[in-house]
Write a protein that holds these residues in place. Sequence first.
Motif, PDB file in Angstrom:
ATOM      1  N   ILE A  83      -5.057  17.438  -1.893  1.00 55.10           N
ATOM      2  CA  ILE A  83      -4.795  17.735  -0.493  1.00 55.10           C
ATOM      3  C   ILE A  83      -4.512  16.419  -0.017  1.00 55.10           C
ATOM      4  CG2 ILE A  83      -4.887  18.577   1.874  1.00 55.10           C
ATOM      5  CD1 ILE A  83      -6.790  20.850   0.479  1.00 55.10           C
ATOM      6  N   GLY A  84      -3.256  16.375   0.117  1.00 49.48           N
ATOM      7  CA  GLY A  84      -2.272  15.063   1.688  1.00 49.48           C
ATOM      8  C   GLY A  84      -1.839  15.866   2.137  1.00 49.48           C
ATOM      9  N   LEU A  85      -2.859  15.306   3.952  1.00 49.10           N
ATOM     10  CA  LEU A  85      -2.808  15.300   4.734  1.00 49.10           C
ATOM     11  C   LEU A  85      -2.317  14.599   5.987  1.00 49.10           C
ATOM     12  CD1 LEU A  85      -3.313  18.154   7.632  1.00 49.10           C
ATOM     13  CD2 LEU A  85      -5.715  16.947   7.497  1.00 49.10           C
ATOM     14  N   GLY A  86      -0.884  14.691   6.783  1.00 49.37           N
ATOM     15  CA  GLY A  86      -0.208  13.912   7.947  1.00 49.37           C
ATOM     16  C   GLY A  86       1.100  13.686   7.238  1.00 49.37           C
ATOM     17  N   GLY A  87       1.335  12.169   7.897  1.00 49.85           N
ATOM     18  CA  GLY A  87       2.932  12.329   7.662  1.00 49.85           C
ATOM     19  C   GLY A  87       3.274  11.638   6.377  1.00 49.85           C
ATOM     20  N   GLY A  88       4.722  10.565   6.551  1.00 49.82           N
ATOM     21  CA  GLY A  88       4.904  10.853   5.076  1.00 49.82           C
ATOM     22  C   GLY A  88       3.695   9.887   3.983  1.00 49.82           C
ATOM     23  N   SER A  89       3.198   9.080   4.682  1.00 49.91           N
ATOM     24  CA  SER A  89       2.436   7.756   4.018  1.00 49.91           C
ATOM     25  C   SER A  89       1.314   8.481   3.283  1.00 49.91           C
ATOM     26  CB  SER A  89       1.967   6.638   4.427  1.00 49.91           C
ATOM     27  OG  SER A  89       2.350   5.873   5.555  1.00 49.91           O
ATOM     28  N   SER A  90       0.890   9.210   3.629  1.00 45.37           N
ATOM     29  CA  SER A  90      -0.567  10.077   3.042  1.00 45.37           C
ATOM     30  C   SER A  90      -0.173  11.463   2.191  1.00 45.37           C
ATOM     31  CB  SER A  90      -1.629  11.330   4.329  1.00 45.37           C
ATOM     32  OG  SER A  90      -1.734  10.245   4.764  1.00 45.37           O
ATOM     33  N   LEU A  91       1.173  11.648   2.593  1.00 45.89           N
ATOM     34  CA  LEU A  91       1.812  12.650   1.788  1.00 45.89           C
ATOM     35  C   LEU A  91       2.597  12.106   0.379  1.00 45.89           C
ATOM     36  CD1 LEU A  91       3.889  14.981   3.849  1.00 45.89           C
ATOM     37  CD2 LEU A  91       1.765  14.826   3.346  1.00 45.89           C
ATOM     38  N   ASP A  92       2.742  10.874   0.644  1.00 46.85           N
ATOM     39  CA  ASP A  92       3.228  10.514  -0.643  1.00 46.85           C
ATOM     40  C   ASP A  92       1.985   9.574  -1.574  1.00 46.85           C
ATOM     41  OD1 ASP A  92       5.545  10.723   0.442  1.00 46.85           O
ATOM     42  OD2 ASP A  92       6.140   8.714   0.608  1.00 46.85           O
ATOM     43  N   VAL A  93       1.119   9.068  -0.954  1.00 43.53           N
ATOM     44  CA  VAL A  93      -0.233   8.827  -1.806  1.00 43.53           C
ATOM     45  C   VAL A  93      -0.907   9.786  -2.618  1.00 43.53           C
ATOM     46  CG1 VAL A  93      -2.443   7.385  -1.660  1.00 43.53           C
ATOM     47  CG2 VAL A  93      -0.997   6.449  -0.023  1.00 43.53           C
ATOM     48  N   SER A  94      -0.987  10.870  -1.685  1.00 39.94           N
ATOM     49  CA  SER A  94      -0.862  11.900  -2.581  1.00 39.94           C
ATOM     50  C   SER A  94      -0.884  12.748  -3.535  1.00 39.94           C
ATOM     51  CB  SER A  94      -1.736  13.368  -1.782  1.00 39.94           C
ATOM     52  OG  SER A  94       0.005  14.204  -1.597  1.00 39.94           O
ATOM     53  N   LYS A  95       0.652  12.475  -4.034  1.00 40.94           N
ATOM     54  CA  LYS A  95       1.492  12.736  -5.070  1.00 40.94           C
ATOM     55  C   LYS A  95       1.667  12.351  -6.150  1.00 40.94           C
ATOM     56  CE  LYS A  95       5.455  14.267  -2.349  1.00 40.94           C
ATOM     57  NZ  LYS A  95       6.946  13.426  -2.026  1.00 40.94           N
ATOM     58  N   ILE A  96       1.305  10.681  -6.041  1.00 42.94           N
ATOM     59  CA  ILE A  96       0.794   9.962  -7.165  1.00 42.94           C
ATOM     60  C   ILE A  96      -0.619   9.737  -7.675  1.00 42.94           C
ATOM     61  CG2 ILE A  96       0.876   8.101  -5.610  1.00 42.94           C
ATOM     62  CD1 ILE A  96       2.087   6.317  -8.893  1.00 42.94           C
ATOM     63  N   VAL A  97      -1.567   9.753  -6.268  1.00 42.78           N
ATOM     64  CA  VAL A  97      -3.034  10.166  -6.589  1.00 42.78           C
ATOM     65  C   VAL A  97      -3.092  11.604  -8.096  1.00 42.78           C
ATOM     66  CG1 VAL A  97      -5.024  10.776  -6.330  1.00 42.78           C
ATOM     67  CG2 VAL A  97      -4.032   8.847  -4.569  1.00 42.78           C
ATOM     68  N   SER A  98      -2.533  11.910  -7.231  1.00 46.95           N
ATOM     69  CA  SER A  98      -3.007  13.723  -8.884  1.00 46.95           C
ATOM     70  C   SER A  98      -2.022  13.805  -9.518  1.00 46.95           C
ATOM     71  CB  SER A  98      -2.068  14.966  -7.345  1.00 46.95           C
ATOM     72  OG  SER A  98      -0.878  14.507  -7.831  1.00 46.95           O
ATOM     73  N   CYS A  99      -1.751  12.650  -9.937  1.00 51.18           N
ATOM     74  CA  CYS A  99      -1.428  12.468 -11.319  1.00 51.18           C
ATOM     75  C   CYS A  99      -2.300  11.439 -11.839  1.00 51.18           C
ATOM     76  CB  CYS A  99       0.191  11.327 -11.410  1.00 51.18           C
ATOM     77  SG  CYS A  99       1.443  12.582 -10.464  1.00 51.18           S
ATOM     78  N   LEU A 100      -2.574  10.228 -11.178  1.00 49.97           N
ATOM     79  CA  LEU A 100      -3.448   9.479 -11.664  1.00 49.97           C
ATOM     80  C   LEU A 100      -5.145  10.195 -12.042  1.00 49.97           C
ATOM     81  CD1 LEU A 100      -2.317   6.119  -9.398  1.00 49.97           C
ATOM     82  CD2 LEU A 100      -1.448   6.581 -12.419  1.00 49.97           C
ATOM     83  N   VAL A 101      -5.041  10.920 -11.635  1.00 50.44           N
ATOM     84  CA  VAL A 101      -6.228  11.425 -11.884  1.00 50.44           C
ATOM     85  C   VAL A 101      -5.788  11.458 -13.502  1.00 50.44           C
ATOM     86  CG1 VAL A 101      -8.287  13.752 -11.763  1.00 50.44           C
ATOM     87  CG2 VAL A 101      -6.711  12.748  -9.687  1.00 50.44           C
ATOM     88  N   THR A 102      -5.165  11.673 -13.862  1.00 51.49           N
ATOM     89  CA  THR A 102      -5.935  12.211 -15.150  1.00 51.49           C
ATOM     90  C   THR A 102      -4.873  11.130 -15.920  1.00 51.49           C
ATOM     91  OG1 THR A 102      -3.877  13.804 -15.351  1.00 51.49           O
ATOM     92  CG2 THR A 102      -6.353  14.581 -15.379  1.00 51.49           C
ATOM     93  N   ASN A 103      -4.135  10.281 -15.131  1.00 46.44           N
ATOM     94  CA  ASN A 103      -3.054   9.442 -16.185  1.00 46.44           C
ATOM     95  C   ASN A 103      -4.022   8.187 -15.662  1.00 46.44           C
ATOM     96  OD1 ASN A 103      -0.645  10.174 -17.491  1.00 46.44           O
ATOM     97  ND2 ASN A 103      -0.647  11.546 -15.744  1.00 46.44           N
ATOM     98  N   PRO A 104      -3.843   7.157 -17.320  1.00 45.50           N
ATOM     99  CA  PRO A 104      -4.731   6.116 -16.652  1.00 45.50           C
ATOM    100  C   PRO A 104      -4.102   4.831 -16.086  1.00 45.50           C
ATOM    101  CG  PRO A 104      -4.230   5.716 -19.519  1.00 45.50           C
ATOM    102  CD  PRO A 104      -3.825   7.518 -18.435  1.00 45.50           C
ATOM    103  N   GLY A 105      -5.058   4.204 -15.756  1.00 47.05           N
ATOM    104  CA  GLY A 105      -4.483   2.763 -15.203  1.00 47.05           C
ATOM    105  C   GLY A 105      -3.975   2.769 -13.251  1.00 47.05           C
ATOM    106  N   SER A 106      -3.255   1.621 -13.089  1.00 51.18           N
ATOM    107  CA  SER A 106      -3.200   1.522 -12.525  1.00 51.18           C
ATOM    108  C   SER A 106      -1.409   1.976 -11.438  1.00 51.18           C
ATOM    109  CB  SER A 106      -3.149   0.253 -11.426  1.00 51.18           C
ATOM    110  OG  SER A 106      -2.209  -0.309 -10.401  1.00 51.18           O
ATOM    111  N   ILE A 107      -1.723   2.595 -10.440  1.00 47.91           N
ATOM    112  CA  ILE A 107      -0.317   2.606 -10.127  1.00 47.91           C
ATOM    113  C   ILE A 107       0.701   1.645 -10.495  1.00 47.91           C
ATOM    114  CG2 ILE A 107      -0.272   1.089  -7.903  1.00 47.91           C
ATOM    115  CD1 ILE A 107       1.648   3.450  -6.398  1.00 47.91           C
ATOM    116  N   TYR A 108       0.506   0.244 -10.204  1.00 47.19           N
ATOM    117  CA  TYR A 108       1.642  -1.125 -11.241  1.00 47.19           C
ATOM    118  C   TYR A 108       1.836  -0.668 -12.959  1.00 47.19           C
ATOM    119  CZ  TYR A 108       0.598  -3.609  -6.767  1.00 47.19           C
ATOM    120  OH  TYR A 108       0.332  -4.478  -5.840  1.00 47.19           O
ATOM    121  N   ASP A 109       1.024   0.215 -13.414  1.00 47.85           N
ATOM    122  CA  ASP A 109       0.899   0.167 -14.298  1.00 47.85           C
ATOM    123  C   ASP A 109       2.538   1.448 -14.597  1.00 47.85           C
ATOM    124  OD1 ASP A 109      -0.748  -1.307 -15.755  1.00 47.85           O
ATOM    125  OD2 ASP A 109      -1.828  -0.176 -15.257  1.00 47.85           O
ATOM    126  N   TYR A 110       3.020   2.061 -13.316  1.00 51.26           N
ATOM    127  CA  TYR A 110       3.984   3.036 -13.219  1.00 51.26           C
ATOM    128  C   TYR A 110       5.460   2.565 -13.165  1.00 51.26           C
ATOM    129  CZ  TYR A 110       0.277   5.581 -15.936  1.00 51.26           C
ATOM    130  OH  TYR A 110      -0.908   6.199 -16.828  1.00 51.26           O
TER     131      TYR A 110
END
Length: 373
Positions: free
Chosen positions: A89-116
């Motif tokens: 759940i992303g709660l807040g302004g754009g910063s929190s919502l944007d982070v929640s988007k990629i974190v929801s993907c990286l739960v099951t995708n390996p590595g760091s955001i820098y890999d993508y």
Amino acid sequence: MQEQFKFHMPTEILFENGLTQKMGRYIKGSSVLIISDPFLYKNGTAQRIGDTLAGKTVTYFSDIEPNPSCESVDAATAVARESKADCVIGLGGGSSLDVSKIVSCLVTNPGSIYDYYSGGTRVLESRTTQLVCIPTTAGTGSEVTNVGVFTNRKTHIKMPMVNNQFWPDIAMIDPQLTYTLPSAVTASTGMDAFCHAIEAYWNKNALPMCDMLSMGALKLIIDNIKTAYDTPSNCEARSAMIVASLVAGISFSQTRTTGIHALSFPLTTEFGASHGTACSITLPAFIRVSSQYEAQKMNSLVHYLGYESVEQFADAVEALMRSMNMPVRLHELGVQEKDIPHIAEVGLSAAIIQLTPADMNQKTVEALLRSIL
């Protein structure tokens, strides 16, 4: 009118006062990670929402800064993986919502955001973690887009990341969450929504449906932002502003943004401006150049909004910003003449700048910037 167009909006939108106090019925899975900024965690908003999720394990991550960094994303991802989150759940302004988007993907995708992101070589596979976005500001529209904007600390560059895995499953719009927004945040985020709406309208990728959405959003903002700023307790104005932000978000989710957002990136990362301020400070100037290729369309818009000319509209927008104590000249952010070529160069490196209905090159962009120095 285009002979052919595509409009794709896979996010379910729920709107209701008090919605977040009965959201348990919409959450799937058993392990929930709530991502918010520090303020929403410290004032108890995140926990109050977590308390409605009876029978589920709830974990919190609140180390989110404005213009979120890739390091914040990786830190949140570590928490999500450790808790085996099957709902983010992303709660807040754009910063929190944007982070929640990629974190929801990286739960099951390996590595760091820098890999993508930003030169990464991996591709995000399908997302299985539920993604719910709850905005607490009336501005970003991130809850209905497939875009996340992150700052690469290695290069000191802030750039958007677009991925179809970023569409939230549910956007929960609870106007009550915006009732206590400080006036300065009301102005900044509200003008960000204004930019989203008008950039979608004049965009080279514009669609008929987006034109109508943008016109409606702009009218709502013009009619309500000053009331929300002057009288924060006015619930009708607050509700109108979050609807406008939502509608503008849907509109630009189809078209992307233009030069306003492209030039905002260096103004945030290098001069410390909030996102809404960094966007809106160039807004009147872009309105003035928008008629280069879209004169008829812009005239139609300004007449619909009650103005006689594009120039009068640009002046009115600048006056509105001044009335809300927003900067309208770049020197107010600390920008100097020597900075202009660099800001233009960084802005021109963002592909979206070429969606502006005017010639965008080093010479014209520098001239635009100097006009508001």
